[in-house]
Design an enzyme around this catalytic site. Structure first.
Site, PDB file in Angstrom:
ATOM      1  N   ASP A 179      -6.044 -16.583 -17.119  1.00 54.95           N
ATOM      2  CA  ASP A 179      -6.667 -16.998 -16.403  1.00 54.95           C
ATOM      3  C   ASP A 179      -6.805 -18.838 -17.044  1.00 54.95           C
ATOM      4  OD1 ASP A 179      -7.839 -16.784 -19.026  1.00 54.95           O
ATOM      5  OD2 ASP A 179      -9.769 -16.191 -18.776  1.00 54.95           O
ATOM      6  N   ASP A 234      -3.237 -11.502 -22.024  1.00 51.95           N
ATOM      7  CA  ASP A 234      -3.585 -11.547 -23.739  1.00 51.95           C
ATOM      8  C   ASP A 234      -4.550 -10.828 -24.037  1.00 51.95           C
ATOM      9  OD1 ASP A 234      -4.210 -12.723 -26.026  1.00 51.95           O
ATOM     10  OD2 ASP A 234      -5.018 -14.871 -24.657  1.00 51.95           O
ATOM     11  N   ASN A 239       8.364  18.222  17.190  1.00 49.06           N
ATOM     12  CA  ASN A 239       8.241  17.992  18.704  1.00 49.06           C
ATOM     13  C   ASN A 239       8.940  17.430  19.609  1.00 49.06           C
ATOM     14  OD1 ASN A 239       6.167  20.600  18.549  1.00 49.06           O
ATOM     15  ND2 ASN A 239       4.704  18.601  18.283  1.00 49.06           N
ATOM     16  N   GLU A 249       3.752   3.991  16.705  1.00 52.69           N
ATOM     17  CA  GLU A 249       3.756   2.428  17.325  1.00 52.69           C
ATOM     18  C   GLU A 249       2.204   2.156  16.118  1.00 52.69           C
ATOM     19  OE1 GLU A 249       2.151   5.360  20.526  1.00 52.69           O
ATOM     20  OE2 GLU A 249       4.232   5.256  18.672  1.00 52.69           O
ATOM     21  N   ASN A 258       1.292  12.193  22.698  1.00 54.52           N
ATOM     22  CA  ASN A 258       1.476  11.588  21.700  1.00 54.52           C
ATOM     23  C   ASN A 258      -0.333  10.660  21.827  1.00 54.52           C
ATOM     24  OD1 ASN A 258       3.211   9.525  20.090  1.00 54.52           O
ATOM     25  ND2 ASN A 258       2.613   7.975  22.208  1.00 54.52           N
ATOM     26  N   ASP A 264      -2.091  10.610  18.219  1.00 53.17           N
ATOM     27  CA  ASP A 264      -1.950   8.925  17.229  1.00 53.17           C
ATOM     28  C   ASP A 264      -3.600   9.042  17.471  1.00 53.17           C
ATOM     29  OD1 ASP A 264       0.452   8.255  17.001  1.00 53.17           O
ATOM     30  OD2 ASP A 264       0.548   7.168  19.172  1.00 53.17           O
TER      31      ASP A 264
END
Length: 831
Positions: free
Chosen positions: A580, A319, A648, A277, A673, A677
């Site tokens: 350019d 170029d 897990n 998430e 979790n 995270d």
């Protein structure tokens, strides 16, 4: 219909006037920013609240409310607190990253030259209001719908409004009844100036412009970048996996007569654990951090998603001028058709450059550097602007009662309009022997690396206007030879690009002799040069094969450059294009990454994805490597989430089937979790192996899938080993089981980042200090929690000391096994 601004009459103001800052601010508040299709930016509060609208977050909040309603206030509070902390972390990191990216993008925002408080000044286009006076010049984007007050040889490209591909001439006129794009006295937002100058009064801005109506009616998302396509494919893959696993666990748990609410919470918590998430947040932080680092390398990214594409470039088209060479032209010789120095050639060339009103270019600047010429007696009467079909520009000048049309351009384009040449002040018919003579001189100069232009003229009668059809029966007067020396470091940078697996292809309008000479000087293996005439005769399939194996293309038009880029893309290359000029816009759009420079015309900068603050290949290479680093760090998070973390969560699903109790409480899963995270938030700061950034990297869903199915089961294997040890050797009850597995799962799935973050030996790849400290801190928190006052409300108990010996051995052998498997997988994926 054109909507006019708040002027006191239908006629425009006198050009000597301008709005005051106070009046402009009042009108800006009344009419809004000059943005034809504004992004609806939500306030910080609305962005924060929107993070709660994610389905899993809503389900958890509802579950928390139900738990509280049933009297379980402890679990309800823990769930709500973890959800709130996750949302705050997600919002603050994402918001800060977005703000940083927007500050960078504002540095290359479109601008306009505006008369304010009696002074001409450059302001962001968004600040224009009805009534403003603006100046326009060649290469400018028209910043708003406006009425022309003064115009001089003004030609405008307005294909976006009318579909007409050729430039149209505009002029100041008192007749303002016609307010359509075809009106000669009006210019419109969405068009660009090809040549000439003008002063105009803004009559409509933003959505009130003609282009604003078009933009609002189209209102489509831009095409997906490769990065966005990869993210979407990954999300679909994860969603399918999560749905299957969560439904399976929910059905098994409820059919096993476990508490339905607790089973539902367990299934939802499992979904949270399986779902990356924080991927949007990690992606935003990584890309914005990459954008900030790239800005320090003088590279500004207009769209964050372009960073990954930038790093994926394997072919760069450009170029030679300003890329391999300095772009600072010097006029070395001005010769008559016999090859003798001629002041008349210089004078006519000077008059052409002085009076032409197209985009300033280095060739004209080199000619105008000879400012000692006396041109006071000459006046400009008309101009026939340059275009890439004719490849020449003509001006009509007058002196006393005489009038001359003077043409300057590519030798072959000027010669085709000539019927005579001037030798020793005598005009002679242009015959085959003369063509051979001037052709040989042109070839000799080109082979020496000189850029050559031809100059021709003819006497003209008095007439109202002059057209392309007047460019005939010209008299060839001579040639100009320009030098543009290679950049001192060009050869070394090209070698660095090759070492980093970026192939440079030169697409030049110069002839093949000049191209071969310059490319040879900087060490490019030229081989066979393909000419524009050959491309014109090729089919698209044939061009795609030729383009892939050709290094240099000469005498190519802008349309042919665009075809080459599209052909390379059909061969599955990620193509960058550096341009350019006014006519580079189509190629900049077609390329996977359009690259321009700060000094480019507005049209090119608007079409580009990336702006270089210096026209330097070293700057470009630094940007490419930063793009690869950013993508590498995003991949680390994905591989982490789909390997150890997935393993897990898979173990939880399996254990819920065989255990008489839930293997971990829903609140513990959420906490596990969240801590996991939190340890990943600093991945954007991590170092990336030099071996990873040596090659362009692209999305590899197959690699992610293999990580899930090979690394994930290793994690599950060690989880089941932990189950066995807890139940058999430590005789663990439900609470001790929850505690032991919580600590083991957190330790293994966070510490494995030190293995997964590198393709090689983790002992030789140094992680960032922030990543090391954060991961160690998170593991320390997980180990300490069972011994703190928070243990009871969280459902933990102190672990026996013998368990930590098992934990050390388990974690060490797990990391070693993952390293062994990873080496083999990475070797197959990237070699």
């Amino acid at each position: 219909m054109l909507k006019t601004g708040p002027t006191n009459s239908s006629q425009p103001l006198a050009p000597s006037q301008g709005l005051s800052s106070a009046e402009a601010a009042r009108r800006l508040a009344q009419y809004g920013p000059n943005d034809p299709a504004p992004l609806h930016r939500r306030s910080a509060l609305m962005q924060f609240l929107s993070t709660f609208a994610q389905p899993l977050v809503l389900i958890l909040l509802v579950a928390s409310g139900v738990s509280g309603f049933l009297g379980d206030w402890v679990n309800a509070s823990i769930i709500a607190a973890i959800v709130l902390l996750s949302v705050i972390l997600d919002f603050t990191q994402t918001y800060r990253s977005q703000q940083a990216a927007e500050r960078l993008q504002s540095r290359v925002a479109p601008t306009a030259t505006v008369l304010r408080d009696g002074n001409w000044q450059t302001l962001p286009r968004r600040q224009l209001v009805p009534g403003d006076l603006i100046q326009l010049g060649a290469g400018d984007l028209v910043p708003a719908d406006a009425v022309l007050l003064q115009a001089k040889d003004l030609h405008v490209q307005q294909a976006a409004l009318t579909g007409e591909s050729m430039p149209v001439e505009k002029e100041a006129t008192p007749d303002l009844a016609d307010d359509s794009p075809e009106a000669p006295g009006r210019v419109f937002l969405g068009s660009s100036v090809v040549s000439g100058t003008a002063t105009a009064q803004v009559m409509a801005t933003g959505r009130n412009t003609t282009f604003g109506d078009i933009a609002s009616s189209l209102g489509k998302r831009p095409p997906e970048t490769e990065f966005e396509r990869g993210t979407r494919a990954f999300s679909i893959f994860i969603l399918q996996t999560v749905l299957f696993l969560v439904l399976f666990v929910a059905v098994v748990s409820i059919s096993g007569k476990k508490n339905p609410l607790e089973s539902l919470l367990f299934a939802v918590s499992l979904a949270v654990g399986l779902t990356p998430e924080f991927l949007p947040m990690i992606t935003t932080i990584t890309l914005s951090s990459g954008a900030v680092r790239m800005s320090r390398q003088k590279v500004i990214v207009k769209n964050l998603a372009s960073i990954q594409n930038f790093g994926s470039i394997d072919i760069l088209c450009s170029d030679k001028t300003g890329t391999l060479t300095s772009g600072q032209m010097e006029l070395e010789a001005y010769l008559d058709p016999q090859g003798n120095p001629s002041d008349k050639v210089l004078l006519l060339a000077y008059l052409n450059s002085l009076f032409q009103s197209g985009v300033n270019n280095p060739l004209d600047s080199a000619i105008l550097a000879h400012s000692s010429l006396d041109t006071a007696a000459y006046s400009k009467l008309d101009e026939i602007p340059f275009d890439f079909e004719r490849r020449r520009v003509s001006v009509v000048v007058g002196k006393d009662a005489e009038r001359w049309l003077i043409a300057k351009g590519a030798p072959e384009s000027v010669l085709e309009a000539c019927t005579a040449l001037e030798q020793s002040s005598q005009t002679q018919p242009l015959e085959a022997t003369h063509l051979a003579q001037v052709g040989a001189m042109f070839q000799k100069l080109s082979a020496q690396g000189y850029r050559v232009l031809a100059v021709a003229y003819r006497a003209m009668p008095a007439q109202m206007a002059y057209q392309v059809s007047d460019e005939q029966d010209l008299i060839l007067i001579g040639f100009l030879a320009f030098s543009d020396p290679p950049l001192p470091d060009a050869a070394g940078v090209l070698q660095e690009l090759r070492r980093n697996n970026v192939q440079v292809k030169i697409l030049t309008g110069d002839n093949e002799l000049v191209a071969r000479h310059v490319c040879g000087q900087v060490g490019l293996d030229v081989g066979q040069i393909v000419l524009g005439d050959e491309i014109h005769r090729m089919s698209d399939p044939a061009l795609s094969q030729i383009a892939e194996r050709t290094q240099v293309f000469a005498r190519v038009s802008p349309a042919q450059k665009n075809r080459i880029i599209r052909a390379l893309k059909t061969r599955n290359h990620v193509v960058g294009y550096m341009g350019d000029g006014i006519n580079d816009a189509p190629s900049l759009h077609s390329a996977d990454v359009g690259i321009s420079v700060q000094g480019a015309v507005d049209v090119a900068k608007a079409a580009a994805d990336v702006i270089l603050l210096e026209s330097d290949l070293k700057v470009l290479l630094a940007g490419i490597l930063e793009g690869r680093k950013a993508f590498g760090n995003v991949m680390k998070y994905l591989l982490m989430g789909t390997s150890s973390n997935f393993g897990n969560m898979f173990s939880m699903a399996g254990a819920s089937v065989v255990l008489p109790f839930l293997p971990m409480l829903p609140t513990q899963i959420l906490l596990n979790n969240f801590l996991y995270d939190l340890s990943q938030v600093v991945i954007p700061s991590d170092n990336v192996d030099p071996s990873f950034i040596k090659k362009p990297r692209r999305w590899n869903i197959d690699l992610i899938r293999r990580f899930m199915f090979f690394i994930g089961p290793i994690s599950s294997l060690y989880d089941f080993l932990t189950f066995f040890v807890l139940l058999k050797y430590f005789q663990a009850g439900e609470t001790l089981f929850h505690t032991g597995w919580f600590v083991e799962s957190l330790a293994t799935q966070t510490l494995v980042i030190f293995i997964i973050r590198t393709m090689g030996n983790p002992l030789r790849s140094r992680p960032s200090t922030a990543l090391t400290l954060t991961v160690v801190l998170i593991v320390g928190i997980g180990v300490a929690l069972p011994f703190t006052p928070l243990a009871t409300p969280l459902g933990f108990v102190p672990l026996p000391m013998g368990y930590f010996l098992f934990l050390f051995i388990t974690t060490l052998t797990y990391l070693l096994l993952v390293e062994w498997v990873k080496r083999r997988m990475m070797a197959r994926a990237f070699d």
